[in-house]
Design a protein around this motif. Structure first.
Motif, short mmCIF file in Angstrom:
data_model
loop_
_atom_site.label_atom_id
_atom_site.label_comp_id
_atom_site.label_asym_id
_atom_site.label_seq_id
_atom_site.Cartn_x
_atom_site.Cartn_y
_atom_site.Cartn_z
N UNK A 29 1.51 -16.54 -10.98
CA UNK A 29 0.15 -17.06 -10.95
C UNK A 29 -0.72 -16.26 -9.98
N UNK A 30 -0.22 -16.04 -8.77
CA UNK A 30 -1.00 -15.31 -7.76
C UNK A 30 -1.09 -13.83 -8.12
N UNK A 31 0.03 -13.25 -8.57
CA UNK A 31 0.03 -11.82 -8.90
C UNK A 31 -0.89 -11.51 -10.06
N UNK A 53 5.51 -26.09 -6.90
CA UNK A 53 5.14 -24.80 -7.49
C UNK A 53 6.35 -24.20 -8.19
N UNK A 54 6.10 -23.28 -9.11
CA UNK A 54 7.16 -22.53 -9.78
C UNK A 54 6.89 -21.04 -9.57
N UNK A 55 7.96 -20.26 -9.43
CA UNK A 55 7.86 -18.81 -9.38
C UNK A 55 8.93 -18.21 -10.29
N UNK A 56 8.82 -16.92 -10.52
CA UNK A 56 9.86 -16.20 -11.27
C UNK A 56 10.80 -15.54 -10.29
N UNK A 98 16.69 -31.09 -9.52
CA UNK A 98 17.27 -31.17 -10.86
C UNK A 98 16.59 -30.18 -11.81
N UNK A 99 15.26 -30.05 -11.72
CA UNK A 99 14.57 -29.11 -12.62
C UNK A 99 14.97 -27.67 -12.32
N UNK A 100 15.19 -27.35 -11.06
CA UNK A 100 15.60 -25.99 -10.72
C UNK A 100 17.01 -25.71 -11.24
N UNK A 101 17.90 -26.69 -11.11
CA UNK A 101 19.24 -26.53 -11.67
C UNK A 101 19.17 -26.30 -13.18
N UNK A 102 18.32 -27.07 -13.85
CA UNK A 102 18.17 -26.91 -15.30
C UNK A 102 17.69 -25.50 -15.64
N UNK A 103 16.71 -24.99 -14.89
CA UNK A 103 16.20 -23.64 -15.16
C UNK A 103 17.27 -22.59 -14.94
N UNK A 104 18.09 -22.76 -13.91
CA UNK A 104 19.19 -21.81 -13.66
C UNK A 104 20.16 -21.79 -14.84
N UNK A 105 20.30 -22.93 -15.50
CA UNK A 105 21.22 -23.02 -16.63
C UNK A 105 20.55 -22.67 -17.96
N UNK A 106 19.26 -22.27 -17.90
CA UNK A 106 18.59 -21.81 -19.11
C UNK A 106 17.74 -22.84 -19.81
N UNK A 107 17.36 -23.91 -19.10
CA UNK A 107 16.50 -24.95 -19.67
C UNK A 107 15.24 -25.07 -18.81
N UNK A 108 14.18 -24.39 -19.22
CA UNK A 108 12.95 -24.37 -18.44
C UNK A 108 12.05 -25.51 -18.89
N UNK A 109 12.18 -26.66 -18.23
CA UNK A 109 11.47 -27.87 -18.63
C UNK A 109 10.03 -27.82 -18.13
N UNK A 110 9.23 -28.82 -18.52
CA UNK A 110 7.90 -28.96 -17.97
C UNK A 110 7.98 -29.55 -16.57
N UNK A 111 6.99 -29.29 -15.71
CA UNK A 111 7.10 -29.74 -14.31
C UNK A 111 7.05 -31.25 -14.15
N UNK A 155 4.05 -23.43 -13.91
CA UNK A 155 5.27 -23.29 -14.71
C UNK A 155 5.05 -22.39 -15.90
N UNK A 156 3.86 -22.46 -16.51
CA UNK A 156 3.60 -21.69 -17.72
C UNK A 156 3.39 -20.21 -17.42
N UNK A 157 2.77 -19.91 -16.28
CA UNK A 157 2.72 -18.52 -15.84
C UNK A 157 4.14 -17.95 -15.75
N UNK A 158 5.04 -18.77 -15.23
CA UNK A 158 6.41 -18.31 -14.99
C UNK A 158 7.17 -18.13 -16.30
#
Length: 274
Positions: free
Chosen positions: A140-142, A122-125, A202-215, A87-90
């Protein structure tokens, strides 16, 4: 503000807190990120004997705090990098991309390219390119040395959609029987099943709305185990999963967070300390 302008704008989590002078190239920026971060569970692969207390570095929630701890974005030996999670890489990469005016957002889900036959948390950008649209980039991989993650012929700068399942897609495929829930979860912890997918819906929905929470942030409907969810709650997550799978649009993601109070992100998870 339209969708692309929104995803060019820093969120409270990704705001670096200071100007950044960077090359506007996603691949180059991924390498920058890889030069200052190391995944805490992969540290030994980089030759780092990580002390247990350093695992807490993954609790750093805000990019500004990461940058304050790092001091600069200069590449450094793996032992001197922040020990973090995917998540932090992202979120750091998303912050750098937005600082360059490139629309970018974090996606929470499951990668199928680390372990054969298993889709690991996992998380990606997700990055926007005119004429191409949204595409997935594994920061992370890149950002790591070629071959260290043993992901075969995967191009981490263009992750295929069947290689990474956003939270909503994983939920939908498990719910409809297209995918065995036992193949979705956190393999290192021995966890799998629809409850594992439930959190990332739910975490992905939050990120789409601009809230990048911890995993591991857990609120509202996330902690309620799938086996104990009443059917109306499962149906609610089916609706949320549709928005996650489609990647919005932004208005739909924001509206979805208001469908039930248990979906709304607690303010303390994205409120930067004064």
């Amino acid at each position: 503000m339209d969708d692309l302008e929104f995803y060019r704008t820093q969120s409270p989590v990704t705001d670096p807190g200071r100007p950044l002078d960077l090359p506007a190239d996603p691949g180059t920026l991924a390498k920058v990120v890889g030069g200052v971060l190391v995944h805490r569970d992969w540290a030994a692969t980089f030759g780092v004997d990580l002390p247990e207390h350093r695992r807490d570095e993954a609790d750093i929630r805000f990019v500004a705090a990461m940058l304050e701890r790092l001091g600069s974005l200069d590449e450094r030996p793996p032992s001197a990098r922040l020990a973090v999670t995917c998540r932090d890489f992202v979120v750091l990469l998303v912050a750098l991309l937005r600082a360059c005016g490139i629309p970018a957002r974090a996606r929470a889900g499951f990668a199928g390219y680390f372990v054969d036959g298993f889709n690991d948390d996992h998380w990606v950008a997700e990055v926007w390119q005119d004429g191409r649209g949204w595409y997935l980039l594994d920061a992370q991989v890149a950002g790591g040395p070629p071959g260290i993650y043993d992901t075969g012929d995967l191009d981490p700068l263009d992750v295929p959609r069947d290689g990474f399942l956003v939270g909503g897609q994983a939920w939908q495929e498990c719910r409809t029987g297209r995918r065995d829930p036992a193949t979705v979860g956190v393999r290192s912890a021995g966890l799998s099943g629809l409850w594992e997918a439930q959190g990332n819906v739910v975490r992905d929905l939050a990120a789409l709305a601009g809230a990048e929470v911890l995993p591991w942030d857990s609120w509202g409907i996330i902690p309620a185990h799938y086996d104990e969810l009443p059917e109306p709650d499962r149906a609610l997550l089916d609706r949320v999963a549709t928005v996650s799978t489609a990647g919005g649009p932004l208005r739909a993601a924001r509206e979805a967070l208001g469908w039930d109070p248990r979906l709304a992100v607690p303010p303390e998870l994205t409120r930067r300390p004064a």
